[in-house]
Write an enzyme that holds these catalytic residues in place. Sequence first.
Site, PDB file in Angstrom:
ATOM      1  N   HIS A 119       0.544  -1.413   0.045  1.00  0.00           N
ATOM      2  CA  HIS A 119      -0.156   0.387  -0.349  1.00  0.00           C
ATOM      3  C   HIS A 119       0.771   1.551  -0.439  1.00  0.00           C
ATOM      4  CE1 HIS A 119      -3.841  -2.499   1.658  1.00  0.00           C
ATOM      5  NE2 HIS A 119      -3.698  -2.822   0.728  1.00  0.00           N
ATOM      6  N   CYS A 152       4.234  20.361  -6.470  1.00  0.00           N
ATOM      7  CA  CYS A 152       5.492  19.415  -6.950  1.00  0.00           C
ATOM      8  C   CYS A 152       6.650  20.796  -7.294  1.00  0.00           C
ATOM      9  CB  CYS A 152       5.248  19.162  -8.390  1.00  0.00           C
ATOM     10  SG  CYS A 152       7.094  18.224  -8.990  1.00  0.00           S
TER      11      CYS A 152
HETATM   12  P1  OAD Z   1      -6.845  -3.799  10.318  1.00  0.00           P
HETATM   13  O1  OAD Z   1      -7.200  -2.385  11.282  1.00  0.00           O
HETATM   14  O2  OAD Z   1      -8.142  -4.455   9.333  1.00  0.00           O
HETATM   15  O3  OAD Z   1      -6.655  -5.506  11.536  1.00  0.00           O
HETATM   16  C1  OAD Z   1      -5.773  -5.322  12.168  1.00  0.00           C
HETATM   17  C2  OAD Z   1      -5.883  -6.703  12.995  1.00  0.00           C
HETATM   18  O4  OAD Z   1      -4.909  -6.995  14.124  1.00  0.00           O
HETATM   19  C3  OAD Z   1      -7.598  -6.500  14.022  1.00  0.00           C
HETATM   20  O5  OAD Z   1      -8.190  -8.323  13.736  1.00  0.00           O
HETATM   21  C4  OAD Z   1      -6.533  -6.434  15.386  1.00  0.00           C
HETATM   22  O6  OAD Z   1      -7.795  -7.585  15.959  1.00  0.00           O
HETATM   23  C5  OAD Z   1      -5.439  -7.376  15.550  1.00  0.00           C
HETATM   24  N1  OAD Z   1      -4.352  -6.493  16.303  1.00  0.00           N
HETATM   25  C6  OAD Z   1      -4.509  -5.556  16.458  1.00  0.00           C
HETATM   26  N2  OAD Z   1      -3.294  -5.366  17.528  1.00  0.00           N
HETATM   27  C7  OAD Z   1      -3.244  -6.156  17.442  1.00  0.00           C
HETATM   28  C8  OAD Z   1      -1.494  -6.782  18.674  1.00  0.00           C
HETATM   29  N3  OAD Z   1      -0.898  -5.888  19.192  1.00  0.00           N
HETATM   30  N4  OAD Z   1      -1.403  -8.166  18.620  1.00  0.00           N
HETATM   31  C9  OAD Z   1      -1.629  -9.455  17.046  1.00  0.00           C
HETATM   32  N5  OAD Z   1      -3.107  -8.421  16.634  1.00  0.00           N
HETATM   33  C10 OAD Z   1      -3.390  -7.323  16.398  1.00  0.00           C
HETATM   34  O7  OAD Z   1      -5.618  -3.949   9.723  1.00  0.00           O
HETATM   35  P2  OAD Z   1      -5.079  -4.618   8.150  1.00  0.00           P
HETATM   36  O8  OAD Z   1      -5.704  -6.174   8.230  1.00  0.00           O
HETATM   37  O9  OAD Z   1      -3.901  -4.135   7.892  1.00  0.00           O
HETATM   38  O10 OAD Z   1      -5.367  -0.262   3.605  1.00  0.00           O
HETATM   39  O11 OAD Z   1      -6.180  -4.229   7.166  1.00  0.00           O
HETATM   40  C11 OAD Z   1      -5.753  -3.959   6.282  1.00  0.00           C
HETATM   41  C12 OAD Z   1      -6.253  -2.662   5.004  1.00  0.00           C
HETATM   42  O12 OAD Z   1      -7.648  -2.280   5.555  1.00  0.00           O
HETATM   43  C13 OAD Z   1      -5.166  -1.083   5.657  1.00  0.00           C
HETATM   44  O13 OAD Z   1      -3.966  -1.882   4.582  1.00  0.00           O
HETATM   45  C14 OAD Z   1      -5.894  -0.078   4.953  1.00  0.00           C
HETATM   46  C15 OAD Z   1      -6.673  -0.244   5.479  1.00  0.00           C
HETATM   47  O14 OAD Z   1      -7.602  -0.137   4.310  1.00  0.00           O
HETATM   48  C16 OAD Z   1      -5.491   1.474   3.086  1.00  0.00           C
HETATM   49  O15 OAD Z   1      -4.967   1.893   3.513  1.00  0.00           O
HETATM   50  C17 OAD Z   1      -5.261   1.200   1.279  1.00  0.00           C
HETATM   51 ZN    ZN Z   2       5.602  17.428 -10.310  1.00  0.00          ZN
END
Ligand code: OAD
Ligand code: ZN
Length: 248
Positions: A119, A152
């Site tokens: 991302h 820019c």
């Molecule tokens: P999420 O916020 O959807 O999920 C994070 C997960 O980590 C949750 O299920 C929490 O329970 C878990 N969690 C939090 N702290 C933790 C810890 N200390 N140990 C273990 N688990 C923990 O985040 P992503 O899956 O990364 O996209 O989300 C994917 C994408 O959704 C992001 O990259 C973003 C968003 O839309 C964009 O910005 C394009």
């Molecule tokens: Zn430029």
Amino acid sequence: DPIESLAGAIADAERVVALTGAGVSTASGIPSFRGEGGIWEQFDQRDFHYRRFNADPGGFWRDRLDLRDAFYGDSEVEPNGAHHALAELEREGYLEAVVTQNVDGLHAAAGSETVVELHGTNREAECVECGRRLPAETAFERAAEGELPPRCEGCGGVLKPAVVLFGESMPDEPTIRAHELAGRSDLFLAVGSSLQVQPAAGLPARAQRSGATLAVVNLEATPLSDRADYDLRADVTELLPALVEALE
Ligand code: OAD
Ligand code: ZN
């Protein structure tokens, strides 16, 4: 003991690939998107949509500044035990690559060398016209001084954080690399991700289809927990260092 058992599987595997999500960075003070205290409890997802950026880049940057102030203020963001453990696994030769959905740059900061950022990165901003990049800090400073949107210095085009926004297509290169890594892996370790957002959520399934063992480490259940070979509900900042220790 599931940790010992997973450590054994990692030691036996030839190609281990990790996929990380926001959960590996929460302990560094970066909020997750979903779940308690998540960004979307406080901010409207629509304000960070690609469509909104195009329609109103100045307003987009203003909201982005607000989000930054609300969550980070002046605090330094540093890698935590989960990032360090993954870097250590790579140094020790157990881990081939980290594929991450995070844009915080903390894997590299912890010393991970092969990092695929699906991302993009919030450490930089880029010109939508000519692609020129600069430190995000500089763009934010100019926005804070009222340059909305910041532009820019080369061509006058609008600057955009170098991250993938909602509704924006993913950059090809990291996506292709991630699929290759997943397809070739024999053990796939999904950590700290809700596994709800495509295409990242498709990578573990892809790996499993090609015969890889699937391990999911997350505080709560994910859509893939049921079919994972290892489904560990745990804090990644505790579990990953324990895994490193078990491998020693
Ligand atoms: P999420 O916020 O959807 O999920 C994070 C997960 O980590 C949750 O299920 C929490 O329970 C878990 N969690 C939090 N702290 C933790 C810890 N200390 N140990 C273990 N688990 C923990 O985040 P992503 O899956 O990364 O996209 O989300 C994917 C994408 O959704 C992001 O990259 C973003 C968003 O839309 C964009 O910005 C394009
Ligand atoms: Zn430029």
